[in-house]
Write a protein that holds these residues in place. Structure first.
Motif, PDB file in Angstrom:
ATOM      1  N   UNK A  22       0.752  -1.138  -0.045  1.00  0.00           N
ATOM      2  CA  UNK A  22       0.073  -0.103  -0.058  1.00  0.00           C
ATOM      3  C   UNK A  22       0.763   1.117  -0.100  1.00  0.00           C
ATOM      4  N   UNK A  23       1.990   1.275   0.736  1.00  0.00           N
ATOM      5  CA  UNK A  23       2.476   2.505   0.907  1.00  0.00           C
ATOM      6  C   UNK A  23       3.508   2.921  -0.502  1.00  0.00           C
ATOM      7  N   UNK A  24       3.795   1.700  -0.853  1.00  0.00           N
ATOM      8  CA  UNK A  24       4.450   1.970  -2.227  1.00  0.00           C
ATOM      9  C   UNK A  24       3.564   2.342  -3.391  1.00  0.00           C
ATOM     10  N   UNK A  25       2.372   1.794  -3.141  1.00  0.00           N
ATOM     11  CA  UNK A  25       1.592   2.255  -4.339  1.00  0.00           C
ATOM     12  C   UNK A  25       1.210   3.937  -4.169  1.00  0.00           C
ATOM     13  N   UNK A  26       0.884   4.152  -3.044  1.00  0.00           N
ATOM     14  CA  UNK A  26       0.798   5.885  -2.649  1.00  0.00           C
ATOM     15  C   UNK A  26       2.112   6.448  -3.171  1.00  0.00           C
ATOM     16  N   UNK A  27       3.462   6.033  -2.883  1.00  0.00           N
ATOM     17  CA  UNK A  27       4.478   6.543  -3.458  1.00  0.00           C
ATOM     18  C   UNK A  27       4.546   6.583  -4.961  1.00  0.00           C
ATOM     19  N   UNK A  28       3.991   5.449  -5.612  1.00  0.00           N
ATOM     20  CA  UNK A  28       4.166   5.409  -7.204  1.00  0.00           C
ATOM     21  C   UNK A  28       2.892   6.183  -7.678  1.00  0.00           C
ATOM     22  N   UNK A  29       1.847   6.450  -6.717  1.00  0.00           N
ATOM     23  CA  UNK A  29       0.637   7.526  -7.432  1.00  0.00           C
ATOM     24  C   UNK A  29       1.290   8.719  -7.533  1.00  0.00           C
ATOM     25  N   UNK A  54      -1.760  -6.374 -12.216  1.00  0.00           N
ATOM     26  CA  UNK A  54      -1.473  -7.552 -11.020  1.00  0.00           C
ATOM     27  C   UNK A  54      -2.946  -7.999 -10.684  1.00  0.00           C
ATOM     28  N   UNK A  55      -2.478  -8.601  -9.584  1.00  0.00           N
ATOM     29  CA  UNK A  55      -3.926  -9.158  -8.766  1.00  0.00           C
ATOM     30  C   UNK A  55      -3.845  -8.609  -7.473  1.00  0.00           C
ATOM     31  N   UNK A  56      -5.002  -7.882  -6.985  1.00  0.00           N
ATOM     32  CA  UNK A  56      -5.217  -7.252  -5.853  1.00  0.00           C
ATOM     33  C   UNK A  56      -5.321  -8.334  -4.968  1.00  0.00           C
ATOM     34  N   UNK A  57      -4.290  -8.180  -3.813  1.00  0.00           N
ATOM     35  CA  UNK A  57      -4.050  -9.212  -2.899  1.00  0.00           C
ATOM     36  C   UNK A  57      -4.975  -8.467  -1.497  1.00  0.00           C
ATOM     37  N   UNK A  78      -5.409 -14.965   9.919  1.00  0.00           N
ATOM     38  CA  UNK A  78      -5.592 -14.154   8.636  1.00  0.00           C
ATOM     39  C   UNK A  78      -5.367 -12.882   8.792  1.00  0.00           C
ATOM     40  N   UNK A  79      -4.378 -12.118   8.063  1.00  0.00           N
ATOM     41  CA  UNK A  79      -4.237 -10.482   8.170  1.00  0.00           C
ATOM     42  C   UNK A  79      -4.938  -9.891   6.973  1.00  0.00           C
ATOM     43  N   UNK A  80      -5.819  -9.255   7.163  1.00  0.00           N
ATOM     44  CA  UNK A  80      -6.620  -8.580   5.991  1.00  0.00           C
ATOM     45  C   UNK A  80      -6.139  -7.269   5.751  1.00  0.00           C
ATOM     46  N   UNK A  81      -5.921  -6.675   4.595  1.00  0.00           N
ATOM     47  CA  UNK A  81      -5.514  -5.435   4.285  1.00  0.00           C
ATOM     48  C   UNK A  81      -6.399  -4.606   4.245  1.00  0.00           C
ATOM     49  N   UNK A  82      -7.834  -4.780   4.198  1.00  0.00           N
ATOM     50  CA  UNK A  82      -9.080  -4.008   4.008  1.00  0.00           C
ATOM     51  C   UNK A  82      -9.184  -3.192   5.378  1.00  0.00           C
ATOM     52  N   UNK A  83      -8.668  -3.734   6.496  1.00  0.00           N
ATOM     53  CA  UNK A  83      -8.884  -2.920   7.500  1.00  0.00           C
ATOM     54  C   UNK A  83      -8.121  -1.618   7.506  1.00  0.00           C
ATOM     55  N   UNK A  87      -5.147   2.612  -0.808  1.00  0.00           N
ATOM     56  CA  UNK A  87      -4.800   1.363  -1.311  1.00  0.00           C
ATOM     57  C   UNK A  87      -4.877   0.413  -0.224  1.00  0.00           C
ATOM     58  N   UNK A  88      -5.999  -0.144   0.239  1.00  0.00           N
ATOM     59  CA  UNK A  88      -6.268  -1.218   1.333  1.00  0.00           C
ATOM     60  C   UNK A  88      -6.148  -2.455   0.752  1.00  0.00           C
ATOM     61  N   UNK A  89      -4.916  -2.795   0.197  1.00  0.00           N
ATOM     62  CA  UNK A  89      -4.704  -4.030  -0.685  1.00  0.00           C
ATOM     63  C   UNK A  89      -3.012  -4.126  -1.189  1.00  0.00           C
ATOM     64  N   UNK A  90      -2.527  -5.046  -1.369  1.00  0.00           N
ATOM     65  CA  UNK A  90      -1.386  -5.247  -2.043  1.00  0.00           C
ATOM     66  C   UNK A  90      -1.544  -5.673  -3.586  1.00  0.00           C
ATOM     67  N   UNK A  91      -0.748  -5.434  -4.271  1.00  0.00           N
ATOM     68  CA  UNK A  91      -0.543  -5.987  -5.801  1.00  0.00           C
ATOM     69  C   UNK A  91       0.346  -6.980  -5.846  1.00  0.00           C
ATOM     70  N   UNK A  92      -0.262  -8.080  -6.233  1.00  0.00           N
ATOM     71  CA  UNK A  92       0.748  -9.207  -6.690  1.00  0.00           C
ATOM     72  C   UNK A  92       1.101  -9.273  -7.902  1.00  0.00           C
ATOM     73  N   UNK A  93       2.280  -9.052  -8.246  1.00  0.00           N
ATOM     74  CA  UNK A  93       2.952  -8.693  -9.749  1.00  0.00           C
ATOM     75  C   UNK A  93       4.364  -9.066  -9.676  1.00  0.00           C
ATOM     76  N   UNK A  94       4.731  -9.915 -10.800  1.00  0.00           N
ATOM     77  CA  UNK A  94       6.186 -10.293 -10.811  1.00  0.00           C
ATOM     78  C   UNK A  94       6.994  -9.104 -11.083  1.00  0.00           C
TER      79      UNK A  94
END
Length: 424
Positions: free
Chosen positions: A52-59, A71-74, A88-93, A100-107
């Motif tokens: 999430x924090x990296x997505x904020x920076x990339x934004x 990618x896939x929203x994790x 289970x640790x959920x990012x939506x919380x 960006x309450x998720x991670x992106x799974x991407x190679x």
């Protein structure tokens, strides 16, 4: 493409970290060149998540959307003992503190592909020396070319030439062991492989979450095969599987074969259904080590050497922090360079060393975060590889307790997401 003889900023290394640094620097109006030993993306089993924090920076530089779209929203991380879910640790919380309450799974190769659309690279840095003219530093290449730069950013990986040439130490902050000390045995080995698996898979292996079985460590990360796909193509789902191995056992092959990977899968699979590997896209193994540069900034004459990414810090891949930390380094160093360039002149002035404060602040703040992340990933790796007997029982008890404590669960999500480093 020929290299310029003079450039304001030279970025050495064109992985995701170096590419983001160059993109950000150019966007801030600085003259920048980026060089690497290869213009081709050859990464295999490396990073696989953008948090999430990296997505904020990339934004902030217009690169979050293509990452998300590719990618896939994790939605979270699921940890099991064998087949029983223990946490289970959920990012939506985190939706109340991030867009960006998720991670992106991407190679990693797909991430680099998105970044490389903006930049072209060439060259291999092999020497670094102070410019006799007293302005910047000269970077000499193996083909005889010399580039003079006021700022040199080392993004050239764990075995950084730039870091070595300016004499910056690279040691584990906990033990003081040098990164290149081959006489010290590692604590763990890790094996990663990108594979196609036979369907259907057990229900406990999720297509929108990271799934890990801890009692005999086995990791499943869903990824899309985006290489060469058109916008209308249906992406193919494949899996990154991971095995964590104690160093006390036999060392795994450098590039494990399909037979080796299947044997490991059969030995560790806790489900009644066999999980069959159909084909292997890539595989690798390496020892788990940690190190942080003693400083991320060094003055060479009137030139400025700065480190980012793996040139500044390496650690266990558990938690998926490496590429994320490097990308955040890259944007931070670009803004520091821009600020320094705005407040200083081309003529060195020893009476005003405070002009370097902005670069020192970058170095100190990012190193503090690097040390924190090393502590986090080392702790996670030790926790997940708790072995057998009472240690395993205690680990599973602690993780189950976290699942019943909302504050602790949210804290885990906050740390994994990188948002814990946001205001440092």
């Amino acid at each position: 493409m020929s290299l310029p003889s003079r450039v304001e900023v030279l970025v050495v290394g064109a992985g995701p970290t170096g590419l983001v640094a160059a993109i950000t620097l150019a966007g801030l109006g600085l003259q920048v060149a980026i060089v690497d030993s290869s213009t081709r993306n050859q990464n295999g089993s490396r990073a696989a998540a953008v948090h999430a924090h990296t997505l904020e920076i990339l934004d902030s530089i217009g690169l979050a959307k293509p990452i998300i779209d590719t990618g896939i929203r994790c939605r979270g991380v699921v940890l099991r003992g064998t087949t029983d879910k223990i946490l289970e640790v959920g990012f939506e919380q985190l939706r109340d503190i991030t867009a960006y309450p998720f991670s992106v799974l991407i190679p990693q190769h797909a991430v680099e592909g998105i970044f490389r659309e903006r930049l072209t690279t060439e060259g291999t840095a092999v020497d670094l020396c102070q410019d006799e003219r007293g302005s910047g530093v000269d970077v000499r290449f193996d083909d005889g070319n010399v580039v003079n730069a006021r700022y040199v950013i080392g993004a050239d990986g764990a075995h950084s030439t730039i870091r070595r040439l300016v004499g910056i130490e690279f040691k584990d902050p906990r033990t003081g062991i040098a990164f290149d000390d081959s006489t010290v045995p590692p604590a763990f080995y890790i094996v990663f492989a990108d594979v196609y698996l036979e369907e259907p898979l057990p229900m406990g292996i999720h297509r929108d979450k990271l799934s890990a079985h801890l009692d005999d460590f086995l990791l499943f990360v869903p990824l899309y095969d985006v290489k060469g796909s058109s916008p209308k193509a249906i992406p193919m789902l494949y899996w990154r599987v991971g095995y964590l191995l104690p160093a006390s056992g036999p060392r795994p092959p450098r590039n494990p074969s399909m037979e080796y990977l299947q044997q490991m899968m059969d030995a560790r699979n806790p489900w009644d259904t066999r999980i069959t590997i159909l084909s292997v896209l890539s595989s690798s193994s390496y020892r788990v080590r940690a190190a942080v540069a003693s400083t991320y900034f060094r003055k060479v004459g009137d030139g400025n050497i700065l480190l980012i990414g793996d040139a500044a810090h390496v650690h266990s891949p558990v938690g998926g922090q490496g590429m994320n930390l490097g990308i955040c380094d890259a944007v931070a160093v670009a803004h520091a360079v821009r600020a320094h360039s705005d407040t200083s002149s081309d003529t060195p002035d020893p009476k005003h060393p405070e002009r370097d404060d902005v670069l020192l602040h970058y170095a100190n703040s990012r190193r503090m975060i690097g040390v924190r992340v090393v502590g986090l990933t080392t702790g996670l790796t030790t926790l997940l590889n708790a072995g057998r007997g009472w240690r395993r029982i205690l680990r599973n008890f602690v993780l189950r307790a976290v699942s019943y404590l909302p504050f602790m669960n949210r804290l885990a999500a906050w740390r994994i997401s990188g948002l814990a480093n946001k205001d440092l």
